[in-house]
Design an enzyme around this catalytic site. Structure first.
Site, PDB file in Angstrom:
ATOM      1  N   CYS A  77     -39.889  23.740  59.138  1.00  0.00           N
ATOM      2  CA  CYS A  77     -38.436  23.837  59.309  1.00  0.00           C
ATOM      3  C   CYS A  77     -37.755  24.250  57.995  1.00  0.00           C
ATOM      4  CB  CYS A  77     -37.908  22.531  59.878  1.00  0.00           C
ATOM      5  SG  CYS A  77     -36.419  22.769  60.827  1.00  0.00           S
ATOM      6  N   HIS A 168     -41.155  20.436  63.791  1.00  0.00           N
ATOM      7  CA  HIS A 168     -41.598  19.269  63.019  1.00  0.00           C
ATOM      8  C   HIS A 168     -42.816  18.617  63.672  1.00  0.00           C
ATOM      9  CE1 HIS A 168     -37.912  18.762  60.497  1.00  0.00           C
ATOM     10  NE2 HIS A 168     -37.374  19.449  61.482  1.00  0.00           N
ATOM     11  N   GLU A 170     -44.677  16.519  62.225  1.00  0.00           N
ATOM     12  CA  GLU A 170     -44.786  15.170  61.633  1.00  0.00           C
ATOM     13  C   GLU A 170     -43.943  14.140  62.393  1.00  0.00           C
ATOM     14  OE1 GLU A 170     -42.927  17.561  60.596  1.00  0.00           O
ATOM     15  OE2 GLU A 170     -41.036  16.759  59.831  1.00  0.00           O
TER      16      GLU A 170
END
Ligand code: GLN
Length: 195
Positions: A77, A168, A170
């Site tokens: 991002c 994302h 994560e």
């Protein structure tokens, strides 16, 4: 072997956690000196303007050099914006390590935050991906491979050892994208791995 996570702003802890779950030693990078001896580096999402302003003089210069020396980097991002060669509305790249153009907070569907699943080349099927005011990849240079698309738009790309994603990974429990970065892109093995 230690993987760094640029820790100036954004989703830092979440990347640290994902790498930790893979059994990888992690260092949060706050200054140039923290970059010494890293095997690879993740640049998290957040707010690219804030991240670039927080970088003390010299950090981005140093990151540019490390990228050209072949240190593997993964930008998610805002991290993708930092790694892109062209950023719409900016005269100069932040790091410019991958020959793509990006538009921040792009209009269209990706302006909204949403979760979806992606088919990612080399990673697998049904990989969960969270998009938060995601940047668009607007140009793909020579030698850049598109690894995933969403609604036809490229959202993940690889060139040499530089990996970028609009989304994302994560923020999900799925570790496949992190494993792909560490093992396939960076060629690193975890401690205790045999062979
Ligand atoms: N829109 C943000 C930027 O321009 C990126 C959003 C994100 O990292 N989730 O930096």
């Amino acid at each position: 072997m230690t993987v760094g996570v640029l820790g100036l702003q954004g989703a830092v802890r979440e990347h640290v956690k994902s790498l930790g779950r893979l059994g990888i030693a992690v260092r949060v990078v706050k200054s140039s000196a923290d970059l010494d001896g890293l095997s690879a580096l993740i640049l998290p999402g957040g707010e690219s303007t804030a991240i670039s302003l927080l970088g003390e003089n010299g950090v981005f210069e140093r990151l540019r050099r490390l990228a050209s020396d072949g240190v593997p980097m993964f930008g998610t991002c805002a991290g993708m914006i930092l790694l892109a060669r062209d950023v719409e509305g900016r005269e100069a790249a932040h790091i410019g390590a991958i020959d793509i153009g990006v538009a921040r907070n792009a209009s269209g569907r990706q302006v909204h935050s949403f979760e979806t699943t992606l088919s990612i080349d080399g990673v697998g099927e049904d990989v969960p991906a969270v998009f938060i005011r995601a940047p668009y990849i607007t140009r793909i240079g020579d030698g850049v491979r598109i690894l995933a698309r969403h609604d036809g738009v490229p959202v993940m790309a690889l060139a040499g050892r530089i990996l970028v994603a609009s989304f994302h990974p994560e923020l999900t429990d799925d570790l496949r994208v992190h494993r792909y970065f560490v093992e396939t892109v960076s060629g690193l093995r975890r401690e205790g791995d045999r062979g």
